[in-house]
Design an enzyme around this catalytic site. Structure first.
Site, PDB file in Angstrom:
ATOM      1  N   ASP A  27       9.337   6.108  10.225  1.00 49.10           N
ATOM      2  CA  ASP A  27       8.689   5.050   9.438  1.00 49.10           C
ATOM      3  C   ASP A  27       9.584   4.565   8.312  1.00 49.10           C
ATOM      4  O   ASP A  27      10.600   5.171   8.000  1.00 49.10           O
ATOM      5  CB  ASP A  27       7.412   5.606   8.794  1.00 49.10           C
ATOM      6  CG  ASP A  27       6.342   5.902   9.825  1.00 49.10           C
ATOM      7  OD1 ASP A  27       6.421   5.345  10.917  1.00 49.10           O
ATOM      8  OD2 ASP A  27       5.444   6.706   9.512  1.00 49.10           O
ATOM      9  N   LYS A  49       6.318  -0.263   9.766  1.00 48.79           N
ATOM     10  CA  LYS A  49       5.845  -1.606   9.474  1.00 48.79           C
ATOM     11  C   LYS A  49       6.530  -1.985   8.171  1.00 48.79           C
ATOM     12  O   LYS A  49       6.554  -1.203   7.227  1.00 48.79           O
ATOM     13  CB  LYS A  49       4.335  -1.516   9.271  1.00 48.79           C
ATOM     14  CG  LYS A  49       3.653  -2.843   9.166  1.00 48.79           C
ATOM     15  CD  LYS A  49       2.151  -2.642   9.152  1.00 48.79           C
ATOM     16  CE  LYS A  49       1.671  -2.245   7.761  1.00 48.79           C
ATOM     17  NZ  LYS A  49       0.237  -2.453   7.571  1.00 48.79           N
ATOM     18  N   MET A 162      -1.675   4.010  -1.676  1.00 49.42           N
ATOM     19  CA  MET A 162      -1.722   2.691  -1.035  1.00 49.42           C
ATOM     20  C   MET A 162      -2.515   1.664  -1.831  1.00 49.42           C
ATOM     21  O   MET A 162      -3.148   0.790  -1.256  1.00 49.42           O
ATOM     22  CB  MET A 162      -2.330   2.804   0.380  1.00 49.42           C
ATOM     23  CG  MET A 162      -1.462   3.574   1.308  1.00 49.42           C
ATOM     24  SD  MET A 162      -2.016   3.484   3.025  1.00 49.42           S
ATOM     25  CE  MET A 162      -3.332   4.662   3.059  1.00 49.42           C
TER      26      MET A 162
END
Ligand code: SAH
Length: 489
Positions: A27, A49, A162
């Site tokens: 990642d 991502k 997050m």
């Protein structure tokens, strides 16, 4: 689990698997240094991502996980922090189970506790906090809006992952559900790395302060009385190179020690390889020499790459270290000696300083032959000096220097002027600078490993802030520290 950012925070088991796997799927938040641990012939596949990218590559990642493992390969799915803490690890494990693929879960150091720790904030503390709750402001890939209010009442410490974009909304909800608006809070961006940035405030001001300081993901916010302990427990940010961005221009194969030492001193190290190591145009001369090594009185290695490439070539000729049985070996520099030791041989001579004169003095006058396996088109001085002392020198190419290919993100940082100090470790790193990286967006301080590198830098019109003494990695690190001290804060 790869840990939160500092590559030293991966577990022993994690590293062991990383070093032996055939494929690694990784990642965005995984440290580049960890990928460098993977075998040279293993596949490294980015399945993360990027920020701003709306759709997740989860499906691609799932498909690769299953297909690579079904080929019988040993696959590491490397995730930031701990795979089971907001990491989708369980979903991927379930998929593997459904496909009858055996797996192992290697927990990691989660950013939920490690990021606050590197900011000097413990998640619990006797008398201040006996509980902590880790929550997310947003579920990855989903629109779910976790109900923070139900969690906020009981726990003394809240850790929010997050949540950069939603920070204001979350803080407001927490206050509405009864938390004290004046409670200490801190937001930490890129925690545990040289890019760590910490903003401290109170629950009702933290979102505004974080926005004003330009905090961006990845960031972790911690709320609770423990935040006040930061005043006395800050440690990571006290390191001498903390807050300094240092570019390393060495080829990636040989930059690990320098990178690690600079990182340990707190620097944000940008890998900007300006040269790379490639095959020589021809192996003919080297092969001929390696086949009759016992004809030489001495073999002189002037760089770690010369050693590594010579041994790789010996192996492909189906020879090994025994070929050196009748030959003495001289090494220029500690790194070179170290690389030689790695192949099971000790050097007969390591001159104190890296100069032709010193090396010739060490070898003495001679009538025999000297093999000098080194970089193609290397400087003539050492060969001339040896010849003048009676040696018959075979100067053979075992590698060549080609321009490096820095990662585009790092190159952009250079162009943007986001580098404070640049280290040059050979004249060719300097001469390739303009072609490979172009002009920097600001004028970083220049630190050179030795006199010939310094000369090249001055000829290129650069001001040199410090030169390593001795001319090795340790000396270079000291010179960077010296340069950093000369900067205003
Ligand atoms: N599995 C991970 C968490 C994944 S969710 C773990 O256990 O750490 C990703 C979030 O983790 C980011 O949005 C951020 O809130 C946090 N995070 C990860 N690395 C971080 C870092 N170096 N500094 C600050 N926060 C980080």
């Amino acid at each position: 689990g790869a840990g939160p950012g500092d590559p030293g925070l991966i577990t022993v088991r994690g590293l062991e698997l990383l070093r032996t796997c055939d494929v690694v799927l990784y990642d965005r938040l995984v440290a580049a240094e960890l990928l460098a641990e993977v075998k040279a012939d293993a596949e490294r596949i980015f399945v993360g991502k990027n920020p701003g990218q709306t759709h997740s590559r989860q499906l691609v990642s799932d498909a690769l996980l299953v297909s690579k493992a079904s080929e019988g390969k040993s696959v590491v799915r490397l995730k930031g922090g701990d795979p089971f803490v907001f990491g989708r690890g369980a979903e991927e494990a379930a998929l593997l189970r459904a496909s009858s693929i055996p797996f192992e879960i290697v927990p990691g150091v989660t950013s939920a506790t490690a990021v606050p720790a590197y900011a000097g904030i413990p998640v619990t503390h006797r008398g201040l906090s006996a509980s902590f709750v880790v929550l997310t402001a947003r579920e990855e890939g989903g629109d779910a809006d976790p109900d923070v209010s139900k969690l906020s009442v009981g726990a003394e410490t809240l850790v929010l992952l997050m949540g950069v974009a939603a920070l204001e909304k979350i803080a407001r909800r927490l206050i509405e559900s009864g938390r004290d608006p004046q409670e200490p809070a801190a937001t930490i961006e890129w925690g545990t790395t040289g890019k760590q940035k910490v903003v401290v405030g109170e629950l009702d001001t933290i979102a505004e302060k974080a926005a004003a300081s330009g905090i961006r993901p990845p960031a972790t916010t911690i709320v609770g009385p423990v935040v006040s302990l930061r005043d006395s427990l800050t440690w990571f940010e006290d390191r001498p190179l903390f807050g300094r961005t240092v570019a390393v221009t060495r080829p990636p194969q040989g930059s690990r020690e320098l990178t690690t030492r600079l990182s340990r001193l707190g620097a944000d190290v940008v890998s900007l390889p300006l040269i790379d190591i490639a095959e020589p145009d021809s192996w003919a001369a080297a092969d001929e020499a390696l086949a009759k090594l016992s004809d030489y009185s001495w073999v002189v290695f002037a760089s770690m790459h010369a050693v590594a490439k010579t041994f790789a070539r010996l192996r492909s000729l189906e020879l090994d270290a025994r070929a050196f049985a009748h030959t003495k070996i001289a090494c220029v520099g500690e790194r070179t000696r170290h690389e030689l030791a790695h192949h099971g041989l000790s050097a007969d001579l390591v001159p104190e300083r890296f100069t032709s004169a010193e090396m010739v003095a060490g070898l003495g006058d001679g009538l025999g032959r000297v093999l000098f396996p080194r970089v193609q088109d290397g400087p003539p001085e050492p060969v001339t000096a040896l010849t003048e002392h009676g040696w018959q020198v075979d100067d053979v190419a075992v590698y060549s220097n080609i321009p490096g290919k820095p990662d585009p993100t790092n190159l952009q940082r250079w162009v943007d002027g986001d580098v404070d100090i640049v280290t040059f470790t050979s004249a060719s790193t300097v001469t390739n600078l303009a072609a490979v990286a172009g002009h920097p967006g600001s004028s970083p301080l220049v630190v050179c490993i030795g006199p010939s590198t310094e000369r090249a830098a001055r000829e290129a019109g650069l001001d040199v802030a410090a030169v390593a003494e001795p001319h090795d990695t340790g000396g270079l690190v000291d010179a960077v520290l010296h340069a950093a001290r000369s900067m205003q804060s």
